[in-house]
Structures are given as structure tokens and as C-alpha cells.
Design an enzyme around this catalytic site. Structure first.
Site, PDB file in Angstrom:
ATOM      1  N   ASN A  28       0.853  -1.193   0.000  1.00  0.00           N
ATOM      2  CA  ASN A  28       0.000   0.000   0.000  1.00  0.00           C
ATOM      3  C   ASN A  28       0.886   1.239   0.000  1.00  0.00           C
ATOM      4  OD1 ASN A  28      -1.933   1.949   0.364  1.00  0.00           O
ATOM      5  ND2 ASN A  28      -2.403   1.403   2.489  1.00  0.00           N
ATOM      6  N   LYS A  30      -0.134   4.203  -0.274  1.00  0.00           N
ATOM      7  CA  LYS A  30      -0.891   5.331   0.292  1.00  0.00           C
ATOM      8  C   LYS A  30      -0.770   6.550  -0.611  1.00  0.00           C
ATOM      9  CE  LYS A  30      -0.064   3.405   4.816  1.00  0.00           C
ATOM     10  NZ  LYS A  30      -0.148   3.622   6.238  1.00  0.00           N
ATOM     11  N   HIS A 114      -9.549   0.765   4.680  1.00  0.00           N
ATOM     12  CA  HIS A 114      -8.307   1.027   5.424  1.00  0.00           C
ATOM     13  C   HIS A 114      -8.623   1.938   6.614  1.00  0.00           C
ATOM     14  CE1 HIS A 114      -4.240   2.292   6.397  1.00  0.00           C
ATOM     15  NE2 HIS A 114      -3.810   1.279   5.667  1.00  0.00           N
ATOM     16  N   GLY A 200       2.309   1.987  10.539  1.00  0.00           N
ATOM     17  CA  GLY A 200       3.208   3.126  10.379  1.00  0.00           C
ATOM     18  C   GLY A 200       3.943   3.519  11.649  1.00  0.00           C
ATOM     19  N   SER A 240       3.378  -2.427  10.142  1.00  0.00           N
ATOM     20  CA  SER A 240       4.843  -2.427  10.258  1.00  0.00           C
ATOM     21  C   SER A 240       5.464  -3.772   9.892  1.00  0.00           C
ATOM     22  CB  SER A 240       5.282  -1.974  11.652  1.00  0.00           C
ATOM     23  OG  SER A 240       4.813  -0.662  11.911  1.00  0.00           O
TER      24      SER A 240
HETATM   25  C1  PEP Z   1      -0.794  -0.014   5.855  1.00  0.00           C
HETATM   26  O1  PEP Z   1      -0.758   1.100   5.400  1.00  0.00           O
HETATM   27  O2  PEP Z   1      -1.762  -0.734   5.581  1.00  0.00           O
HETATM   28  C2  PEP Z   1       0.317  -0.490   6.684  1.00  0.00           C
HETATM   29  C3  PEP Z   1       0.239  -1.673   7.213  1.00  0.00           C
HETATM   30  O3  PEP Z   1       1.362   0.366   6.855  1.00  0.00           O
HETATM   31  P1  PEP Z   1       2.801   0.026   7.536  1.00  0.00           P
HETATM   32  O4  PEP Z   1       3.257  -1.275   6.964  1.00  0.00           O
HETATM   33  O5  PEP Z   1       3.676   1.161   7.158  1.00  0.00           O
HETATM   34  O6  PEP Z   1       2.560  -0.080   8.995  1.00  0.00           O
END
Ligand code: PEP
Length: 306
Positions: A28, A30, A114, A200, A240
């Protein structure tokens, strides 16, 4: 009955019992990158995934503005999945994206729900409701696409324990029960379980914590949808996830892959795909759990007995 926690530290890695579910890993992006000049590099990061597609489904969610620019640049089979869709189709829906348009472009997948759309923006925008999610899911499936359906709990709920976490996840799933019941091919809906506190933040759910939640969700689906759906639906972990922790998480039987944010903008993304492919084949190779000693000893033991 299956044991609650798979002993991922076992020296002899045998594949977890996953009822034949094909793993799926998505990236993703984003609202990134800021410059279109960076897109080629980000697309190139996904190239090594092409040779793993027979063992793992892979999708990518570029920013809405960039989907049209790059959707044909990925290796065939890597699915481009927009990060949202509207609830109805084409017409007077300013600022929206219709699944009909995605279908016309040959896209096969769409992500919805999301947490950043369910009110985690930090902006006073209205949250996307569970009822709206169910409407969108029905629309996506009716048009023949598959759907990544995100759910997850914020930190104050996690702090109350697993029962509260499950209750929160159930509140986000209960409206789609009739849709899941009616769905013939259960692989067309992928649940992305993403604890909001892990997104994140660099704080990942531990493999045991994620497994406990995934299993609780799967058990709830068995009881409230049906056993076939519970056995066949894929539940991804998001929060993460990266090349360093994907190996240990992949060894958990109810974790069918990852939804990856930050690390999907890095060259390490294919390592995450390799980690779950390795775990499902029972091989310690490519499992970057940080337990290199364990891998070395495991390998020696295996060669001694084979
Ligand atoms: C996400 O945006 O769905 C996500 C899991 O982000 P990250 O891996 O950066 O935590």
C-alpha cells in the site's frame, strides 16, 4: 483441534496447516511518492515478485492519482488494486473512482476500509461506516473484482485484551456476513487485519499476538458465516510488516500474507513475499526471522537425517 499457537521456533520447520490457502502479499503506497519521477523505481522493486506468483498472490495499491500512469508497468499477474472505490458506479460522483472504470482497465482487485479511511486521518472527515463498506464490497464482487477488506482495532481497545479486540473486529465484519455466505469463491475476499496501533509506527504485533487475533477472527467466521469460508478466506496481517519480521509472522498458520505500507516503498518488498513462500513450503531459506543460528542448526539437523 488445531493448536492455538504454531511453534514457529521449532527447528524442523514444517509448513503450517493452512487448508491450502494461497498466500497473498500487498503493498500500500498510500499517498506516495510525491514525485512521479520516483514511480519507475518503485515499480522496479516489485519485479522480483513475478517469479513467485504461482506460490503467492501479489498486489500493489498505488496512489489514486498514479494508478492510471503505471497500472500497465507491472509484470503480468501482479495486481494493481486501487485504495478505494465508490459505492455505485459512474456518474455524478465528483472525486470518486468507480469499479466499472477499474474493470474496464482490466484491474482485478480493489482495497477498501483502510483504517485511514475509517477515521484515522486525524482530520474531521466523516468516517467510512461499516454499512458503507458492505455496500462497496457487494459492488466490487458484483463487478467481478476481488476485494481486500481492511479491519483492525485502535490501541485503547488492544489494551483491553483479545475479547475487546475481537468484538471490534466483529463490529467491522458483521455487515458483510450475508455477502460472505453467498460468495462461492472465498478467495475473492481477503481480510486485511491491521491493528491501527501497528500501522506506520514501527511497532509490529508479535507473531503470537497476530496469530491469536487471526485465529479468533477465523473461528468467529466459522461460527457466524460457515466453516468453508473460515477455511478458505485469506487473512493478511498489516502493521509495520517488513523483511525482518515477515519470517516469524509467516510461520503462523492463520496468517495468510501481509498488507505492507512503508516497506512496500522499499527494495525489501520481494523479501516479504519470499518469506511467506518459504514458510508455506516448509523451507527455512529466505525466512528472515533474524534467527540465523536457528536456521543453520536446523539445516544441519535436516541434512543429518535426510
Ligand atoms: C498499511 O498502510 O496498511 C500499513 C500496514 O502500513 P505500515 O506497513 O507502514 O505499517
Amino acid at each position: 483441534p488445531r493448536s492455538t499457537l504454531f511453534p514457529y521456533t521449532t527447528l524442523f520447520r514444517s509448513p503450517p496447516v493452512t487448508m491450502g490457502r494461497k498466500p497473498i502479499v500487498g503493498g500500500n503506497w498510500k499517498c506516495n511518492p510525491a514525485e512521479t519521477a520516483k514511480l519507475d523505481e518503485l515499480v522496479a522493486n516489485f519485479a522480483p515478485c513475478a517469479e513467485l506468483l504461482d506460490k503467492c498472490d501479489v498486489y500493489v495499491c498505488p496512489s489514486n492519482l498514479h494508478v492510471g500512469m503505471i497500472y500497465q508497468k507491472f509484470a503480468p499477474g501482479i495486481m494493481v488494486a486501487p485504495q478505494n472505490c465508490n459505492f455505485k458506479g459512474c456518474g455524478a460522483y465528483t472525486g470518486e473512482m468507480a469499479v466499472d472504470q477499474m474493470k474496464d482497465m482490466g484491474l482485478k482487485c480493489c482495497l477498501i476500509g483502510h483504517s485511514e479511511r475509517r477515521g484515522e486521518f486525524g482530520l474531521p472527515t466523516p468516517k467510512e461506516s461499516n454499512e458503507l463498506m458492505a455496500t462497496k464490497l457487494a459492488y466490487i464482487l458484483e463487478k467481478g473484482l476481488m476485494c481486500v477488506f481492511c479491519i483492525g482495532e485502535p490501541l485503547p481497545i488492544r489494551e483491553k485484551g483479545i475479547d475487546a479486540v475481537l468484538a471490534e473486529c466483529v463490529s467491522q465484519l458483521k455487515d458483510i456476513v450475508p455477502i460472505l455466505k453467498a460468495l462461492e469463491d472465498k478467495s475473492r475476499v481477503v481480510i486485511a487485519y491491521e491493528p491501527v496501533w501497528a500501522i506506520g509506527t514501527g511497532v509490529t504485533a508479535s507473531p503470537e499476538q497476530a496469530q491469536e487475533t487471526h485465529k479468533a477472527i477465523r473461528d468467529w467466521i466459522a461460527a457466524n458465516v460457515d466453516q468453508k469460508t473460515a477455511d478458505e478466506i485469506r487473512i493478511q496481517y498489516g502493521g509495520s510488516a517488513n523483511a525482518g519480521n515477515a519470517g516469524a509472522l509467516s510461520a503462523m498458520p492463520d496468517i495468510d500474507g501481509f498488507l505492507v505500507g512503508g516497506a512496500s516503498l522499499q527494495p525489501e518488498f520481494p523479501e516479504i513475499v519470499k518469506a511467506i513462500v518459504a514458510a508455506r513450503s516448509g523451507s527455512a531459506e529466505g525466512v528472515s526471522s533474524g534467527r540465523s543460528e536457528e536456521r543453520r542448526v536446523g539445516k544441519e539437523c535436516r541434512s543429518r537425517w535426510s
